[in-house]
Design an enzyme around this catalytic site. Structure first.
Site, PDB file in Angstrom:
ATOM      1  N   GLU A  60       0.591  -1.583   0.174  1.00 36.63           N
ATOM      2  CA  GLU A  60      -0.223  -0.075  -0.384  1.00 36.63           C
ATOM      3  C   GLU A  60       0.872   0.878   0.168  1.00 36.63           C
ATOM      4  O   GLU A  60       0.902   2.039  -0.583  1.00 36.63           O
ATOM      5  CB  GLU A  60      -0.738  -0.197   1.327  1.00 36.63           C
ATOM      6  CG  GLU A  60      -2.193   0.836   1.152  1.00 36.63           C
ATOM      7  CD  GLU A  60      -2.858   0.681   2.792  1.00 36.63           C
ATOM      8  OE1 GLU A  60      -3.201   1.709   2.672  1.00 36.63           O
ATOM      9  OE2 GLU A  60      -3.237  -0.606   2.423  1.00 36.63           O
ATOM     10  N   ASP A  61       1.554   1.147   1.082  1.00 34.24           N
ATOM     11  CA  ASP A  61       2.784   2.460   0.339  1.00 34.24           C
ATOM     12  C   ASP A  61       3.879   2.505  -0.010  1.00 34.24           C
ATOM     13  O   ASP A  61       4.455   3.747  -0.346  1.00 34.24           O
ATOM     14  CB  ASP A  61       3.005   2.826   2.433  1.00 34.24           C
ATOM     15  CG  ASP A  61       1.379   3.112   3.130  1.00 34.24           C
ATOM     16  OD1 ASP A  61       0.631   3.533   2.492  1.00 34.24           O
ATOM     17  OD2 ASP A  61       1.703   2.787   4.598  1.00 34.24           O
TER      18      ASP A  61
END
Length: 193
Positions: A60-61
């Site tokens: 996600e990051d």
């Protein structure tokens, strides 16, 4: 027992979150995955779950390429848990779908997720809720200004999470429900001069 694989998971998490900080703070982001892994271990996680906890935000990051790297290095079980904790993978431009859409989809996903993923996800949400509660005591309701969602939306999301984790029998459910209750009833203290 934790083996060298856990240390390798931590190394990958450090790389995935290099230079990142927690929203609205100077706290290195890696403190969050480390905290999530600690909570997961305290609630009975095995090594694969602890590694997934370290890497739960890597895709996600850190970028979509981390999914394949996790799969190759730690196996399908860890990669599947990581993806089960991911509520939105950024597109090529770095954008995710709108907040409410992502959260509703993630809540629906949790209703069907397997127990091993639920422990990692619940540990993540508990760590986040505890951080919000701690910040409420230090910076007050301004903590909600850090997020895309409003205070009401944030409280709706965490209340919904607590209810799902309780229904699904996730070991962290009671601690999360208690933390969310404190978030909901928090009243900023007023001091007289």
């Amino acid at each position: 027992m934790l083996t060298q694989r856990f240390a390798q998971g931590l190394e990958m998490a450090v790389r995935a979150h290099d230079g990142q900080v927690r929203k609205g703070t100077s706290i290195p982001y890696i403190a969050h995955p480390m905290g999530v892994a600690s909570i997961a271990l305290e609630y009975g996680a095995d090594e694969d779950q602890a590694i997934a906890a370290l890497l739960h935000d890597a895709v996600e990051d850190g970028g979509a390429h981390f999914e394949q790297e996790i799969r190759e290095r730690f196996g399908a079980r860890v990669a599947d848990m990581v993806m089960g904790c991911t509520d939105g993978v950024p597109d090529a431009a770095g954008h995710k779908p709108p907040w409410k859409q992502r959260k509703e989809k993630y809540l629906a996903h949790l209703e069907q997720a397997d127990a091993q993923t639920l422990l990692v996800s619940g540990s993540d949400k508990l760590h986040n809720a505890r951080a919000i509660l701690a910040d409420l005591h230090t910076v007050g309701e301004a903590v909600f200004d850090r997020f895309t969602a409003s205070k009401e939306q944030t409280l709706w999301y965490y209340t919904s999470l607590a209810a799902i984790f309780s229904r699904r029998g996730v070991p962290v459910a009671a601690a999360l429900a208690d933390t969310v209750s404190q978030m909901r009833t928090y009243k900023q203290e007023k001091f007289n001069d």
